[in-house]
Design a protein around this motif. Structure first.
Motif, PDB file in Angstrom:
ATOM      1  N   GLY A 151       5.625   3.276   1.565  1.00  0.00           N
ATOM      2  CA  GLY A 151       4.804   1.957   1.473  1.00  0.00           C
ATOM      3  C   GLY A 151       5.970   0.903   1.249  1.00  0.00           C
ATOM      4  O   GLY A 151       6.920   1.163   1.741  1.00  0.00           O
ATOM      5  N   PHE A 152       5.729  -0.292   0.436  1.00  0.00           N
ATOM      6  CA  PHE A 152       6.494  -1.048   0.342  1.00  0.00           C
ATOM      7  C   PHE A 152       7.420  -0.569  -1.028  1.00  0.00           C
ATOM      8  O   PHE A 152       8.672  -0.510  -1.142  1.00  0.00           O
TER       9      PHE A 152
ATOM     10  N   PRO B 275      -3.509   9.014  -4.828  1.00  0.00           N
ATOM     11  CA  PRO B 275      -2.272   9.797  -5.062  1.00  0.00           C
ATOM     12  C   PRO B 275      -2.977  11.115  -5.738  1.00  0.00           C
ATOM     13  O   PRO B 275      -2.205  12.250  -5.577  1.00  0.00           O
TER      14      PRO B 275
ATOM     15  N   ARG C 263     -13.649  10.060   2.821  1.00  0.00           N
ATOM     16  CA  ARG C 263     -14.840  10.817   2.105  1.00  0.00           C
ATOM     17  C   ARG C 263     -16.050   9.963   2.630  1.00  0.00           C
ATOM     18  O   ARG C 263     -17.047  10.527   2.674  1.00  0.00           O
TER      19      ARG C 263
ATOM     20  N   PHE D 171      -5.159  -4.263  -5.314  1.00  0.00           N
ATOM     21  CA  PHE D 171      -5.144  -2.879  -4.586  1.00  0.00           C
ATOM     22  C   PHE D 171      -5.910  -2.088  -5.510  1.00  0.00           C
ATOM     23  O   PHE D 171      -6.692  -2.391  -6.821  1.00  0.00           O
TER      24      PHE D 171
ATOM     25  N   GLY E 165      -9.367   2.603   3.098  1.00  0.00           N
ATOM     26  CA  GLY E 165      -9.251   1.675   2.278  1.00  0.00           C
ATOM     27  C   GLY E 165      -8.500   0.384   2.823  1.00  0.00           C
ATOM     28  O   GLY E 165      -8.312   0.328   4.140  1.00  0.00           O
TER      29      GLY E 165
ATOM     30  N   VAL F  15      -3.101   8.078   3.395  1.00  0.00           N
ATOM     31  CA  VAL F  15      -3.453   6.641   2.574  1.00  0.00           C
ATOM     32  C   VAL F  15      -4.854   6.680   1.890  1.00  0.00           C
ATOM     33  O   VAL F  15      -5.354   5.736   1.715  1.00  0.00           O
TER      34      VAL F  15
ATOM     35  N   VAL G 171     -14.187  13.729   5.342  1.00  0.00           N
ATOM     36  CA  VAL G 171     -13.383  14.843   4.708  1.00  0.00           C
ATOM     37  C   VAL G 171     -13.567  14.470   3.375  1.00  0.00           C
ATOM     38  O   VAL G 171     -13.170  13.142   2.829  1.00  0.00           O
TER      39      VAL G 171
ATOM     40  N   ALA H  90       2.490   7.027  -1.889  1.00  0.00           N
ATOM     41  CA  ALA H  90       2.376   7.072  -3.508  1.00  0.00           C
ATOM     42  C   ALA H  90       2.378   8.498  -4.163  1.00  0.00           C
ATOM     43  O   ALA H  90       1.851   9.407  -3.439  1.00  0.00           O
TER      44      ALA H  90
END
Ligand code: NDP
Length: 399
Positions: free
Chosen positions: A140-141, A85, A35, A182, A10, A82, A59, A106
């Motif tokens: 991440g941030f 979650p 995916r 997001f 993504g 990434v 996958v 996440a």
């Protein structure tokens, strides 16, 4: 130096892959798997000619065995997760089964319960330690850089940190009446949940968006900020010793809140399955399907983000205040990697975490949050890799 398996294709993944390719001496080979393999191929095609060798694969990371097979065939040194979650535990299981380091951005959330907590991933500590493997959670941030900012403040400026306010502001405008920056499912679930903050050893709950302030942010100006629960609060409450209060604030425009309120009132943000013309659908997932794809917002989004930590405490017996933040420009990110700043500010720290792990600079067996490591190398990399930070020593405080 190393090989990375990157799962998910993504907005964040696009940035991670671009950034890894800017460091081919560390990331010699990448396998990008998701995916929908066509999304992996599209990212790979954008990086044709890169020194880093890129492979792609399909996958379903809900299935540990598929991840195990992929790891065995590619033989990476690290898995950068990434995807979403929901896949965290299955991917951690696969890393344990194959002896590979793990990183994500996440924390785990069960698909059927809108509740994210570190308890499921922290329960893997002993297993990773015994296997001599490292898992870095939330690189991440926010979570991620916000934890590194706190560790940096603790190391260099404070004997005791008392109060932390994390402020996440997005002043970007994509021109749509309503879209999320997001994954809409994750974003909406985060906002419609009750707020929570940590104070004097206890968690205090608020109604969703109950607490609001106007804060004048550097380079962005005054914005409405709302108190939310955010996952780094849980680990920072444990890792910043003696902290009295930690809160997380995020900006939302009135327009955004109005749309969200209507969607909620009509039941579109629900995760309870409903039967529609003989087919079971989840309203929130259907909503995701009709909203603009966050990946498509990049070229349209103008403006900046500002995410940082306002910290109060003491040094040498005297009170001290400190504000450390990063400002990121949506259009500049898009020009560099073809993604807007929300994906950029997440993808760059994911690459940095993986780089420090592969270089052996952050290297300890077990399961860790970012604030548990020496922040200095990470802070240096932020300046070099597109997320420079600034400091203020008498910021306006939030009370
Ligand atoms: P996207 O929805 O844009 O991308 C997610 C990707 O994961 C898609 O390619 C999707 O594939 C893939 N995926 C989903 N399920 C599976 C599965 N079972 N197996 C394999 N691949 C799967 O999300 P983002 O890129 O915006 O976010 C990625 C992660 O980053 C999320 O976990 C998000 O919570 C986190 N994040 C963290 C932030 C931080 O600061 N710490 C901030 C923003 C995001 P498909 O296309 O087929 O659906």
């Amino acid at each position: 130096m190393g090989k990375a398996l990157i799962i998910g294709a993504g907005g964040v993944s696009n940035v991670v892959v671009h950034k890894c390719c800017q460091h081919p001496e560390v990331f010699e080979e990448i396998c990008l798997a998701s995916r929908t393999v066509e999304k992996c191929d599209a990212i790979k095609n954008k990086l044709a000619g890169s020194k880093t060798k890129i492979h792609t694969a399909r996958v379903n990371a809900d299935d540990s065995n598929q991840v195990i097979d992929l790891i065995r065939s590619f033989n990476p040194d690290i898995v950068i997760n990434v995807a979403l979650p929901y896949q965290d535990l299955a991917i951690m299981d696969a890393c344990l089964a194959t002896g590979v380091h793990y990183l994500d951005t996440a924390n785990y959330e069960p698909p059927d319960t809108p509740k994210f907590e570190y308890k499921w991933q922290w329960a893997y500590r002993e297993k990773f330690k015994e296997a001599g493997l490292m898992a870095l959670l939330g690189s991440g941030f926010d979570p991620g850089v916000t934890g590194v900012f706190c560790a940096y403040a603790q190391k260099h400026y404070f004997d005791q940190i008392d109060y932390i306010d994390i402020v996440d502001a997005n002043a970007g405008d994509h021109g749509y009446p309503f879209a999320t920056n997001f994954n809409p499912e994750i974003n909406i679930r985060e906002i419609t949940a009750k707020g929570r903050f940590y104070e004097n050893g206890e968690w205090k709950e608020t109604e969703p968006l109950e607490y609001k302030h106007v804060y004048d942010l550097p380079e962005i100006g005054p914005k409405n900020i709302y108190l939310l629960y955010h996952e780094e609060l849980e680990s920072l409450a444990v890792n910043i010793k003696g902290v009295k209060r930690i809160r997380f604030w995020m900006t939302f425009s009135d327009n955004y809140i109005n749309h969200l309120t209507v969607l909620q009132n009509v039941g579109m943000t629900s995760i309870e399955p409903i039967n529609y013309e003989g087919k079971e659908i989840i309203p929130l997932q259907f909503l995701k399907a009709v909203l603009p794809d966050p990946g498509s917002l990049g070229p349209r989004t103008k403006g900046k983000t500002n995410i940082g930590c306002i910290i109060q405490g003491t040094k040498d017996g005297k009170p001290r205040t400190y504000y450390v933040y990063n400002v990121c420009d949506h259009q500049e990110c898009y020009r560099e990697v073809g993604s807007q700043a929300i994906s950029y500010t997440t993808g760059v720290p994911a690459m940095i975490g993986a780089k420090l792990m592969l270089q052996g600079i952050w290297n300890k067996p077990g399961v860790f949050n970012v604030e548990e490591f020496d922040p200095d190398p990470f802070m240096d990399e932020l300046n070099k890799c597109g997320l420079p930070w600034k400091e203020e020593f008498s910021p306006t405080l939030l009370d």
